[in-house]
Design a protein around this motif. Structure first.
Motif, PDB file in Angstrom:
ATOM      1  N   SER A 194      23.602  47.334 136.089  1.00 39.72           N
ATOM      2  CA  SER A 194      22.325  47.691 136.719  1.00 39.72           C
ATOM      3  C   SER A 194      22.307  49.188 137.001  1.00 39.72           C
ATOM      4  O   SER A 194      22.972  49.670 137.916  1.00 39.72           O
ATOM      5  N   ARG A 195      21.521  49.902 136.205  1.00 41.19           N
ATOM      6  CA  ARG A 195      21.511  51.370 136.222  1.00 41.19           C
ATOM      7  C   ARG A 195      20.306  51.896 136.996  1.00 41.19           C
ATOM      8  O   ARG A 195      19.188  51.453 136.808  1.00 41.19           O
ATOM      9  N   ASN A 196      20.577  52.844 137.894  1.00 38.46           N
ATOM     10  CA  ASN A 196      19.537  53.561 138.633  1.00 38.46           C
ATOM     11  C   ASN A 196      18.590  52.619 139.360  1.00 38.46           C
ATOM     12  O   ASN A 196      18.962  51.993 140.345  1.00 38.46           O
ATOM     13  N   GLU A 197      17.337  52.485 138.877  1.00 38.52           N
ATOM     14  CA  GLU A 197      16.335  51.707 139.600  1.00 38.52           C
ATOM     15  C   GLU A 197      16.508  50.204 139.456  1.00 38.52           C
ATOM     16  O   GLU A 197      15.813  49.426 140.122  1.00 38.52           O
ATOM     17  N   VAL A 198      17.419  49.754 138.602  1.00 38.04           N
ATOM     18  CA  VAL A 198      17.671  48.318 138.459  1.00 38.04           C
ATOM     19  C   VAL A 198      18.492  47.840 139.658  1.00 38.04           C
ATOM     20  O   VAL A 198      19.591  48.320 139.896  1.00 38.04           O
ATOM     21  N   VAL A 199      17.930  46.893 140.404  1.00 37.72           N
ATOM     22  CA  VAL A 199      18.580  46.425 141.630  1.00 37.72           C
ATOM     23  C   VAL A 199      19.761  45.507 141.308  1.00 37.72           C
ATOM     24  O   VAL A 199      20.840  45.620 141.892  1.00 37.72           O
ATOM     25  N   CYS A 200      19.555  44.569 140.386  1.00 35.46           N
ATOM     26  CA  CYS A 200      20.635  43.647 140.029  1.00 35.46           C
ATOM     27  C   CYS A 200      20.304  42.958 138.711  1.00 35.46           C
ATOM     28  O   CYS A 200      19.171  43.026 138.227  1.00 35.46           O
ATOM     29  N   HIS A 201      21.327  42.330 138.117  1.00 39.04           N
ATOM     30  CA  HIS A 201      21.196  41.468 136.942  1.00 39.04           C
ATOM     31  C   HIS A 201      20.722  42.200 135.680  1.00 39.04           C
ATOM     32  O   HIS A 201      20.102  41.601 134.802  1.00 39.04           O
ATOM     33  N   GLY A 202      21.015  43.490 135.591  1.00 38.09           N
ATOM     34  CA  GLY A 202      20.701  44.215 134.369  1.00 38.09           C
ATOM     35  C   GLY A 202      21.511  43.675 133.198  1.00 38.09           C
ATOM     36  O   GLY A 202      22.716  43.424 133.322  1.00 38.09           O
ATOM     37  N   ILE A 203      20.862  43.481 132.059  1.00 37.16           N
ATOM     38  CA  ILE A 203      21.513  42.926 130.866  1.00 37.16           C
ATOM     39  C   ILE A 203      22.063  44.068 130.011  1.00 37.16           C
ATOM     40  O   ILE A 203      21.327  44.997 129.670  1.00 37.16           O
ATOM     41  N   PRO A 204      23.346  44.041 129.674  1.00 37.04           N
ATOM     42  CA  PRO A 204      23.907  45.091 128.817  1.00 37.04           C
ATOM     43  C   PRO A 204      23.119  45.232 127.508  1.00 37.04           C
ATOM     44  O   PRO A 204      22.682  44.244 126.920  1.00 37.04           O
ATOM     45  N   SER A 205      22.962  46.488 127.084  1.00 36.36           N
ATOM     46  CA  SER A 205      22.140  46.765 125.906  1.00 36.36           C
ATOM     47  C   SER A 205      22.680  47.964 125.140  1.00 36.36           C
ATOM     48  O   SER A 205      23.189  48.911 125.740  1.00 36.36           O
ATOM     49  N   ARG A 206      22.543  47.923 123.842  1.00 34.11           N
ATOM     50  CA  ARG A 206      22.921  49.084 123.030  1.00 34.11           C
ATOM     51  C   ARG A 206      21.941  50.234 123.220  1.00 34.11           C
ATOM     52  O   ARG A 206      22.206  51.362 122.824  1.00 34.11           O
ATOM     53  N   TRP A 207      20.780  49.950 123.836  1.00 35.39           N
ATOM     54  CA  TRP A 207      19.742  50.962 123.990  1.00 35.39           C
ATOM     55  C   TRP A 207      19.816  51.676 125.336  1.00 35.39           C
ATOM     56  O   TRP A 207      19.135  52.681 125.530  1.00 35.39           O
ATOM     57  N   VAL A 208      20.594  51.142 126.269  1.00 37.06           N
ATOM     58  CA  VAL A 208      20.708  51.764 127.594  1.00 37.06           C
ATOM     59  C   VAL A 208      22.004  52.567 127.624  1.00 37.06           C
ATOM     60  O   VAL A 208      23.101  52.008 127.563  1.00 37.06           O
ATOM     61  N   ARG A 209      21.867  53.872 127.738  1.00 37.12           N
ATOM     62  CA  ARG A 209      23.020  54.772 127.667  1.00 37.12           C
ATOM     63  C   ARG A 209      23.172  55.526 128.989  1.00 37.12           C
ATOM     64  O   ARG A 209      22.190  55.989 129.564  1.00 37.12           O
ATOM     65  N   LEU A 210      24.399  55.609 129.481  1.00 38.80           N
ATOM     66  CA  LEU A 210      24.666  56.317 130.729  1.00 38.80           C
ATOM     67  C   LEU A 210      24.478  57.817 130.540  1.00 38.80           C
ATOM     68  O   LEU A 210      24.859  58.378 129.514  1.00 38.80           O
ATOM     69  N   ARG A 211      23.909  58.431 131.579  1.00 35.01           N
ATOM     70  CA  ARG A 211      23.688  59.870 131.558  1.00 35.01           C
ATOM     71  C   ARG A 211      24.271  60.500 132.815  1.00 35.01           C
ATOM     72  O   ARG A 211      24.447  59.838 133.836  1.00 35.01           O
ATOM     73  N   GLN A 212      24.571  61.785 132.740  1.00 34.87           N
ATOM     74  CA  GLN A 212      25.016  62.518 133.916  1.00 34.87           C
ATOM     75  C   GLN A 212      23.974  62.362 135.029  1.00 34.87           C
ATOM     76  O   GLN A 212      22.771  62.494 134.792  1.00 34.87           O
ATOM     77  N   GLY A 213      24.448  62.054 136.228  1.00 32.57           N
ATOM     78  CA  GLY A 213      23.550  61.881 137.359  1.00 32.57           C
ATOM     79  C   GLY A 213      23.130  60.450 137.609  1.00 32.57           C
ATOM     80  O   GLY A 213      22.471  60.161 138.617  1.00 32.57           O
ATOM     81  N   ASP A 214      23.493  59.526 136.704  1.00 31.09           N
ATOM     82  CA  ASP A 214      23.165  58.112 136.892  1.00 31.09           C
ATOM     83  C   ASP A 214      24.064  57.474 137.943  1.00 31.09           C
ATOM     84  O   ASP A 214      25.196  57.928 138.191  1.00 31.09           O
ATOM     85  N   ILE A 215      23.571  56.377 138.511  1.00 29.09           N
ATOM     86  CA  ILE A 215      24.442  55.431 139.207  1.00 29.09           C
ATOM     87  C   ILE A 215      24.346  54.121 138.448  1.00 29.09           C
ATOM     88  O   ILE A 215      23.312  53.776 137.886  1.00 29.09           O
ATOM     89  N   ILE A 216      25.455  53.385 138.392  1.00 34.12           N
ATOM     90  CA  ILE A 216      25.491  52.149 137.610  1.00 34.12           C
ATOM     91  C   ILE A 216      26.308  51.102 138.377  1.00 34.12           C
ATOM     92  O   ILE A 216      27.459  51.338 138.723  1.00 34.12           O
ATOM     93  N   ASN A 217      25.666  49.972 138.668  1.00 37.06           N
ATOM     94  CA  ASN A 217      26.392  48.866 139.293  1.00 37.06           C
ATOM     95  C   ASN A 217      26.939  47.959 138.201  1.00 37.06           C
ATOM     96  O   ASN A 217      26.208  47.535 137.301  1.00 37.06           O
ATOM     97  N   VAL A 218      28.222  47.679 138.290  1.00 33.45           N
ATOM     98  CA  VAL A 218      28.900  46.767 137.368  1.00 33.45           C
ATOM     99  C   VAL A 218      29.318  45.546 138.170  1.00 33.45           C
ATOM    100  O   VAL A 218      30.082  45.650 139.131  1.00 33.45           O
TER     101      VAL A 218
END
Length: 231
Positions: A81-105
């Protein structure tokens, strides 16, 4: 993986035996170790699908299995769950981490029929003061909620402690999702409200297995469910 706000039945709460609790500690450590492994490898440029692959490999190394895969049709081994995603984000080849992101695993592992559920929000490179604040406050709220778990106290005291601290820090607490019972299933009663009230709800007794996973926002507590039915 968090629980929806209203559990269909909190009337029968399975309690863990001493032997069960020993097994829960084993799988809890495995899930935590997997989370540490993944967290140490997060970096800008990585996709969330690559995070899923790391979880798959590391879970297998522990001879465990990913509890989330297939749970009510969830298509991955981990929630990312990256940035504005609160929970249950589905892993994707289209979602890429960037500098300044927060990511819940959010990882749940299964070994011998017992489930260990753990998550953490990671900072990708330098982040804004606001992002750091909400991440730090969420962790403090989790710790405050865990500290409220004592036999004889009320379940509502967990959420009360979380809400009091979050409000003092200028954050809102998402109420649509919460913690849950855990043990021989990943999701069991009771629902653990993260916005609970003092002297409310069930009495905590020895043998309860509970998750405490507060989700904090910098804006309002409102959430919107996306068309995938999870995010």
């Amino acid at each position: 993986m968090s629980d929806q706000r209203h559990h269909p039945d909190d009337s029968t709460i399975p309690l863990l035996s001493e032997q069960d609790m020993a097994q829960m500690r084993v799988i809890g450590r495995i899930a935590a170790s997997t989370l540490d492994f993944v967290g140490s490898r997060l970096k800008a440029g990585m996709t969330t699908l690559q995070i899923d692959r790391l979880v798959r490999v590391q879970t297998k190394r522990h001879n465990a299995s990913p509890s989330q895969l297939g749970f009510h049709g969830f298509p991955a081994t981990v929630c990312t769950s990256r940035n504005e995603v609160v929970c249950h984000g589905i892993p994707s080849r289209w979602v890429r981490l960037r500098q300044g992101d927060i990511i819940n695993v959010d990882i749940t592992s299964n070994l011998g029929g017992f489930h260990g559920d753990t998550s953490r929000t990671f900072l990708i490179g330098p982040v804004s003061a606001e992002a750091r604040h909400v991440v730090t406050t969420a962790r403090r709220c989790m710790e405050a909620g865990i500290a409220a778990i004592q036999p004889g106290r009320q379940l509502g005291e967990i959420g009360h402690a979380i809400l009091e601290l979050a409000t003092a820090e200028g954050c809102s607490v998402v109420s649509d999702f919460g913690g849950h019972g855990i043990g021989r299933q990943m999701h069991l009663p009771p629902h653990v409200d993260h916005t609970g009230r003092l002297n409310a709800d069930l009495t905590i007794v020895p043998g309860m297995g509970l998750t405490v996973e507060p989700m904090l926002n910098l804006g309002t507590a409102d959430v919107v469910l996306m068309s995938d039915g999870w995010t």
